[in-house]
Enzyme design. Sequence first.
Site, PDB file in Angstrom:
ATOM      1  N   SER A  66     -26.607  34.332 -10.602  1.00 58.40           N
ATOM      2  CA  SER A  66     -27.377  35.401 -11.255  1.00 58.40           C
ATOM      3  C   SER A  66     -27.722  36.576 -10.349  1.00 58.40           C
ATOM      4  O   SER A  66     -28.360  37.534 -10.810  1.00 58.40           O
ATOM      5  CB  SER A  66     -28.663  34.828 -11.853  1.00 58.40           C
ATOM      6  OG  SER A  66     -28.362  34.078 -13.015  1.00 58.40           O
ATOM      7  N   LYS A  69     -26.902  39.855 -11.864  1.00 57.06           N
ATOM      8  CA  LYS A  69     -27.739  40.657 -12.763  1.00 57.06           C
ATOM      9  C   LYS A  69     -28.279  41.928 -12.108  1.00 57.06           C
ATOM     10  O   LYS A  69     -28.675  42.864 -12.812  1.00 57.06           O
ATOM     11  CB  LYS A  69     -28.871  39.796 -13.313  1.00 57.06           C
ATOM     12  CG  LYS A  69     -28.396  38.662 -14.229  1.00 57.06           C
ATOM     13  CD  LYS A  69     -29.574  37.910 -14.818  1.00 57.06           C
ATOM     14  CE  LYS A  69     -29.130  36.823 -15.786  1.00 57.06           C
ATOM     15  NZ  LYS A  69     -28.628  35.610 -15.117  1.00 57.06           N
ATOM     16  N   SER A 123     -34.414  36.040 -14.957  1.00 56.81           N
ATOM     17  CA  SER A 123     -32.987  35.720 -14.981  1.00 56.81           C
ATOM     18  C   SER A 123     -32.533  35.228 -16.350  1.00 56.81           C
ATOM     19  O   SER A 123     -31.700  34.317 -16.456  1.00 56.81           O
ATOM     20  CB  SER A 123     -32.650  34.677 -13.902  1.00 56.81           C
ATOM     21  OG  SER A 123     -31.334  34.844 -13.441  1.00 56.81           O
TER      22      SER A 123
END
Length: 310
Positions: A66, A69, A123
């Site tokens: 993640s 992101k 997240s």
Amino acid sequence: MRNRLLSLVTLFLSLSVATAVSASPPPKAGLPLQQELASGSALVTDQNTGKVLYSRNPDLVVPIASITKLMTAMVVLDSKLPLDEVLPIAISETSEMRGVFSRVRVGSQISRRDMLLLALMSSENRAAASLAQNYPGGKNAFVKAMNAKAHALGMKNTRYVEPTGLSLHNVSTARDLTRLLVASRQYPLLSQWSTTPEKTVAFRHPNYTLGFRNTNHLINNKTWNIQLTKTGFTNEAGHCLVMRTTINRSPVNLVVLDAFGKYTHFADATRLRRWLETGQVTAIPAAAKAYRLQRDRERGLGQPVAQAVR
């Protein structure tokens, strides 16, 4: 007599050499021992000078989970799309989302701003996937923009295939992610959203609210001064952490990738801070070390040596 003279000369020379060796200056005192980490790769640099303060396998290409992101949010902000536009939670174009649990209901609606907050702070995968699907041209155009941005930033060993980080084919290096952290300084909203401790978000159609918390518990630790952060985890990537923070009264970029255990990446960040501030070396747990050594063997790394400039 001649043999005796030769023996005396030899003895004299031996003593002279021994004296010279013993009189040579000792190693410089006060040099710190090297801090060992449980993470597979790491890089700490000074934000102002770019000086490398610590590195371990900084150019190793690995899945980044993640941490993806951060780039997702950066591409959305570059698009200049209205942050207060209300969008549907839509994930059909991101195949990696199949079977992934989320409390967020598909089809419900929140603003693009709240999607960005949830993607960075907690997240939330459905928020990240929806940002891409609601981008002009959809997910494919969005991923193309992610890779174009990486190229523009000089992230030569980085590749994105989707916006959440669930795919093991989203890869990068500690050095490339440091470049991303440097670029993030031009996006103050990324700092604001990623360091928000918690938030309750109201959804529409249907109406419901959900509470979310930051995935980096160091945000709530008053001994840390964190300007930006993102965590990540998949089985393939391990536990990952990037931060812009302050160590030894200096702003630094910190990246640790592929750590063992739910809190190991945070522990490694703390070890690095302690070592850089005091020179104190902190041991790593045996299980974490065994995991790292196994990962190193799988990648054919042998015994890489961490390097630092202090």
